[in-house]
Design a protein around this motif. Sequence first.
Motif: not given
Length: 628
Positions: A306-308, A312-314, A347-350, A374-375
């Motif tokens: 992951l590119e962490k 959290e980049d708004p 960015v997808f938060h699943i 994707i995370h």
Amino acid sequence: MALLSRRSLSCGVLLFISQFLFRVHGLSKESLLGRNNFQQPDENFDITISYMDASGKFQTHKVNSKTLSSSWLQEGSSEQTVNGSRESTQLSIEYNQQSRTIDPIKLRRQKLRDERREKRIAELIHMSKETELQMQKAAIERAKEFNNMRRAWYSIWRKEYINPNSDTTLKLMRDQKIMAKVYASVAYSTGERDLYNSLTRHIKEIQRGIGDANSDSELQESALEQAKAMGHALSLARDKLLDGDVTARKLRTMLQSLEENINTVKKHSTFLVQHAAKTMPKPVHCLSLQLTTDYFLRNHINKETLEKGKLEDPSLYHYAIFSDNVLAASVVVNSTVLHAREPEKHVFHIVTDKLNFAAMKMWFIAHPPFPATIHVENIDEFKWLNSSYCSVLRQLESARIKEYYFKANHPSSLSVGNENLKYRNPKYLSMLNHLRFYMPEVYPKLDKILFLDDDIVVQNDLTPLWSIDMKGMVNGAVETCKESFHRFDTYLNFSNLLISQNFDPQACGWAFGMNIFDLKEWKKRNITGIYHYWQDLNEDRMLWKLGSLPPGLITFYNLTYPLDRSWHVLGLGYDPAVNPLEIENAAVIHYNGNYKPWLDLAFTKYQPYWSKFVDVDNPYIQDCYSNQ
């Protein structure tokens, strides 16, 4: 074309030829006609003559100027000269009268038609502008009132124009069967055994004739004869058993019995549809099992890259998808990335449950939506999400709610009229369905996030949603009210004072499924606190039934910004008549309802919009769907 002989030409035609020579070729009478001599014109030219023969047919003939003799022209010159078209008409009429080959009545009619035509022309020429406008308006109004319900129906007697879906005879036979049952019942009770046996026999014949037919074209060939025979039997029964009161009582009894049967069938049908909708299809279950097995066998537990920083980049475009269906989530991600203009910024938060966590992670490890990020997270690892903080979780764990869903006599609850079966779907027990009310807790570093259900398909780039000015509102959603439908009184119990005193029953409802949330405004207005307040008040389910939309309407009341309808078109999971043009132009289409696209229940015509984002060549999908 037959040649025209000299003898067949009329005086009027001869005079016309001479006049034609005078006017067209500039010849004078004196140059062509003399009292005692005639000189043929030097110029050789053809003259085409049109005329009506004795039978009334229109004919033409070509005459050469060299063939005109002095006797012709002298014969023509001896006629009385009259100016204009009236001279030719009169001469022609005189000739026709002399020839006695045309009916005088027809000539009279022709003369009247000519007079009417001239009169009408004169009226139109001298008509005022105001009268002309009135005539135009009247013509327009007549055109508007014209209603041809059978366009292109040239003859209703022609076989090719017979409606193949007509059911006139079928309806007649069904009505006859009902009346025959009534009379048979009366005949049996009055001791008319012969009549009873006759009607029973005809009822069986009619039933065989109808069979499974849905229109007249599907009836057996003998159906019409059976209908005639039944009509004769009913006539005899009516003569013998005509008693209005008895017949009315029998019909009321039959009607009540049929209504009870229909209600029972409807309830069982609803129960079966709900059961089918909440059942996971075998191929989808197989897919989850195979992915979970590979996840642990291949030791992918710590292989997620992951590119962490992006998480959290708004400044990027963030999506929240809460799902326990791997295939459905993959379609949402695939369709979104495919239509994104800058997919590397998405960015997808699943979030899924622990039962499907390994399968969900394995799928996106094996099929990453490059270049998007994707995370995948497990909702059970959210330690802050517990019954002491979350009121709905506390309620879902209560014995009363569990008994409502899992009581042993569940099927018998179909007879309870005030229970809505759709709220017995176990999805309402899952916290994945309520996690949407905790967005700032799940994503504390983000300013905006787009929530997507797992039963949607994206058809356009969604990035413009982040730039919409929501006027200080928290939730951006498409409104669903149409006339009196989908307003607050559809979802909330306005007989309760807590609801009636705080909300407008005619307020417009909106849809979950594609919602842009302003998380800054969310925190400022304490949206989660509002949700908890009303959820605690509804512990006895007296304000609304279970589900996430009613508390959503309450929580975001007067805090929802209406998006254009083209952003989100709903109904593909329950409405077979969604406008195809709206579907094609929609940014997001939503299969809300029981007929999900991955189920056999799905509407066939809507499935291609979803299935085209499923990779049928994928080995996991091939193995599971080929062995079902």
